[in-house]
Design a protein around this motif. Structure first.
Motif, short mmCIF file in Angstrom:
data_model
loop_
_atom_site.label_atom_id
_atom_site.label_comp_id
_atom_site.label_asym_id
_atom_site.label_seq_id
_atom_site.Cartn_x
_atom_site.Cartn_y
_atom_site.Cartn_z
N THR A 1 -1.74 -0.80 1.50
CA THR A 1 -0.42 -0.18 1.63
C THR A 1 0.68 -1.24 1.72
O THR A 1 1.72 -1.12 1.06
N VAL A 2 0.47 -2.27 2.52
CA VAL A 2 1.50 -3.29 2.67
C VAL A 2 1.61 -4.14 1.39
O VAL A 2 2.70 -4.60 1.04
N GLU A 3 0.51 -4.33 0.69
CA GLU A 3 0.57 -5.04 -0.59
C GLU A 3 1.49 -4.30 -1.56
O GLU A 3 2.33 -4.91 -2.24
N MET A 4 1.35 -2.99 -1.62
CA MET A 4 2.17 -2.21 -2.54
C MET A 4 3.66 -2.34 -2.20
O MET A 4 4.50 -2.54 -3.08
N GLN A 5 3.97 -2.25 -0.91
CA GLN A 5 5.38 -2.31 -0.51
C GLN A 5 5.99 -3.69 -0.76
O GLN A 5 7.10 -3.80 -1.27
N ILE A 6 5.26 -4.73 -0.39
CA ILE A 6 5.81 -6.08 -0.56
C ILE A 6 5.93 -6.44 -2.04
O ILE A 6 6.94 -7.00 -2.48
N LYS A 7 4.92 -6.13 -2.83
CA LYS A 7 4.99 -6.44 -4.26
C LYS A 7 6.13 -5.67 -4.94
O LYS A 7 6.78 -6.19 -5.85
N ALA A 8 6.36 -4.45 -4.49
CA ALA A 8 7.48 -3.68 -5.04
C ALA A 8 8.80 -4.37 -4.73
O ALA A 8 9.70 -4.45 -5.57
N ILE A 9 8.91 -4.89 -3.51
CA ILE A 9 10.12 -5.63 -3.12
C ILE A 9 10.26 -6.89 -3.96
O ILE A 9 11.34 -7.22 -4.47
N GLN A 10 9.15 -7.62 -4.12
CA GLN A 10 9.18 -8.86 -4.87
C GLN A 10 9.58 -8.64 -6.34
O GLN A 10 10.20 -9.50 -6.95
N HIS A 11 9.22 -7.50 -6.89
CA HIS A 11 9.53 -7.21 -8.28
C HIS A 11 10.89 -6.52 -8.44
O HIS A 11 11.27 -6.14 -9.55
N GLY A 12 11.60 -6.37 -7.34
CA GLY A 12 12.93 -5.78 -7.42
C GLY A 12 12.93 -4.29 -7.69
O GLY A 12 13.92 -3.75 -8.20
N LEU A 13 11.85 -3.60 -7.35
CA LEU A 13 11.79 -2.16 -7.56
C LEU A 13 12.60 -1.43 -6.49
O LEU A 13 12.83 -1.96 -5.41
N ARG A 14 12.99 -0.23 -6.80
CA ARG A 14 13.73 0.58 -5.84
C ARG A 14 12.74 1.28 -4.92
O ARG A 14 12.01 2.17 -5.34
N VAL A 15 12.71 0.85 -3.68
CA VAL A 15 11.79 1.41 -2.67
C VAL A 15 12.61 2.20 -1.65
O VAL A 15 13.56 1.67 -1.08
N VAL A 16 12.24 3.44 -1.43
CA VAL A 16 12.94 4.26 -0.44
C VAL A 16 11.92 4.90 0.49
O VAL A 16 10.73 4.98 0.19
N GLU A 17 12.42 5.34 1.63
CA GLU A 17 11.59 6.06 2.60
C GLU A 17 12.15 7.47 2.78
O GLU A 17 13.37 7.68 2.69
N THR A 18 11.26 8.40 3.04
CA THR A 18 11.68 9.76 3.34
C THR A 18 10.83 10.26 4.51
O THR A 18 9.66 9.89 4.62
N PRO A 19 11.40 11.06 5.41
CA PRO A 19 10.64 11.50 6.59
C PRO A 19 9.49 12.43 6.22
O PRO A 19 9.63 13.32 5.38
N VAL A 20 8.34 12.19 6.83
CA VAL A 20 7.21 13.13 6.74
C VAL A 20 6.62 13.29 8.14
O VAL A 20 6.70 12.38 8.97
N ASP A 21 6.06 14.44 8.38
CA ASP A 21 5.42 14.70 9.66
C ASP A 21 3.95 14.33 9.58
O ASP A 21 3.35 14.35 8.50
N THR A 22 3.39 14.00 10.71
CA THR A 22 1.96 13.70 10.76
C THR A 22 1.33 14.42 11.93
O THR A 22 1.91 14.53 13.00
N ARG A 23 0.13 14.94 11.68
CA ARG A 23 -0.58 15.75 12.66
C ARG A 23 -1.81 15.03 13.17
O ARG A 23 -2.40 14.20 12.48
N LYS A 24 -2.21 15.39 14.35
CA LYS A 24 -3.46 14.90 14.90
C LYS A 24 -4.60 15.52 14.11
O LYS A 24 -4.59 16.72 13.81
N ARG A 25 -5.56 14.69 13.71
CA ARG A 25 -6.65 15.22 12.89
C ARG A 25 -7.40 16.32 13.63
O ARG A 25 -7.61 16.24 14.84
N ARG A 26 -7.79 17.33 12.91
CA ARG A 26 -8.47 18.48 13.51
C ARG A 26 -9.96 18.23 13.71
O ARG A 26 -10.56 18.71 14.66
#
Length: 253
Positions: free
Chosen positions: A181-206
């Motif tokens: 996951t961190v490789e994807m984010q950093i490489k996207a930054i290094q390549h000048g890609l447009r990276v954005v975040e959007t809120p998502v909810d997370t649940r405790k696994r059932r």
């Protein structure tokens, strides 16, 4: 299909027989404005499960591939190798921690011009117990390091994410384990890609136990993988910068 974009989903899973079926069905239930499926293709990578994960995924309509070598990254890479050509790839976990309907937020950001969209659990609502203390602290440390080293503010390394296929090919993912996951984010930054975040909810696994926050081995492995990847990408970038500078000096001389 979402706003003219063909969408594929990748779901790595290990020992998730009680969770994977609902995950697959919920994704296939997503509909666009024409009441057609949003998800065109979905591949589950059974990452060495000892239970009926593969069977339950197939029953729900997923294409299933198996990868016995453990590792989040290699599971994603294995699934991608079997995913037909699409415009956008959605990554999500097979433990029912995320809400399928919130994938629309990720696709909307892609349709509006983003290259990579991270579903941020920090910006959204995290159900108590959904993230362990080591996960929270590790996430904060990684976000801090990225801000210090690359001058980019991020809040989460969340696995719920969408990326354009051409951007995914450009960054050439390599990690086989928890550094994915961190490789994807950093490489996207290094390549000048447009990276954005959007809120998502997370649940405790059932059902079942988290592969990362649920064991000491998982916590240590994930932390080591993430920090090692950050260091490796930073060193590689600095080395490339030095080589480029030396070549320019030679050309001027």
């Amino acid at each position: 299909m979402y706003r003219g974009l063909n969408v594929g989903a990748v779901v790595p899973a290990r020992d998730e027989e009680r969770n994977i079926g609902p995950v697959v069905r919920d994704l296939f239930a997503l509909r666009n404005e024409a009441n057609a499926p949003v998800i065109d293709h979905l591949v589950v990578c059974d990452n060495g499960s000892r239970d009926a994960t593969a069977i339950r995924a197939q029953e729900a309509g997923a294409r299933v591939v198996r990868q016995d070598r453990p590792g989040y990254g290699i599971a994603c890479l294995t699934a991608l190798a079997s995913l037909p050509a699409v415009d956008v790839v959605l990554f999500t976990d097979g433990d029912r921690s995320f809400t399928a309907g919130q994938a629309e937020r990720l696709f909307a950001a892609i349709a509006e011009g983003a290259d990579l969209v991270i579903g941020s659990r920090v910006l959204g609502h995290a159900e108590p117990g959904s993230l362990s203390a080591p996960q929270v602290m590790g996430n904060r440390l990684a976000a801090l390091l990225i801000r210090l080293l690359w001058r980019r503010r991020i809040t989460d390394l969340g696995p719920y994410r969408a990326i354009r296929s051409d951007s995914l090919r450009l960054i050439s993912m390599e990690d086989r384990a928890y550094g994915w996951t961190v490789e994807m984010q950093i490489k996207a930054i290094q390549h000048g890609l447009r990276v954005v975040e959007t809120p998502v909810d997370t649940r405790k696994r059932r059902y079942g136990r988290s592969k990362v926050g649920g064991t000491i081995r998982g916590v240590v492995g994930a932390s080591a993988g993430i920090l090692t990847m950050i260091a490796r990408l930073w060193v590689a970038q600095k080395t490339q910068t030095l080589r480029t500078g030396r070549r320019k000096e030679v050309d001027r001389s």
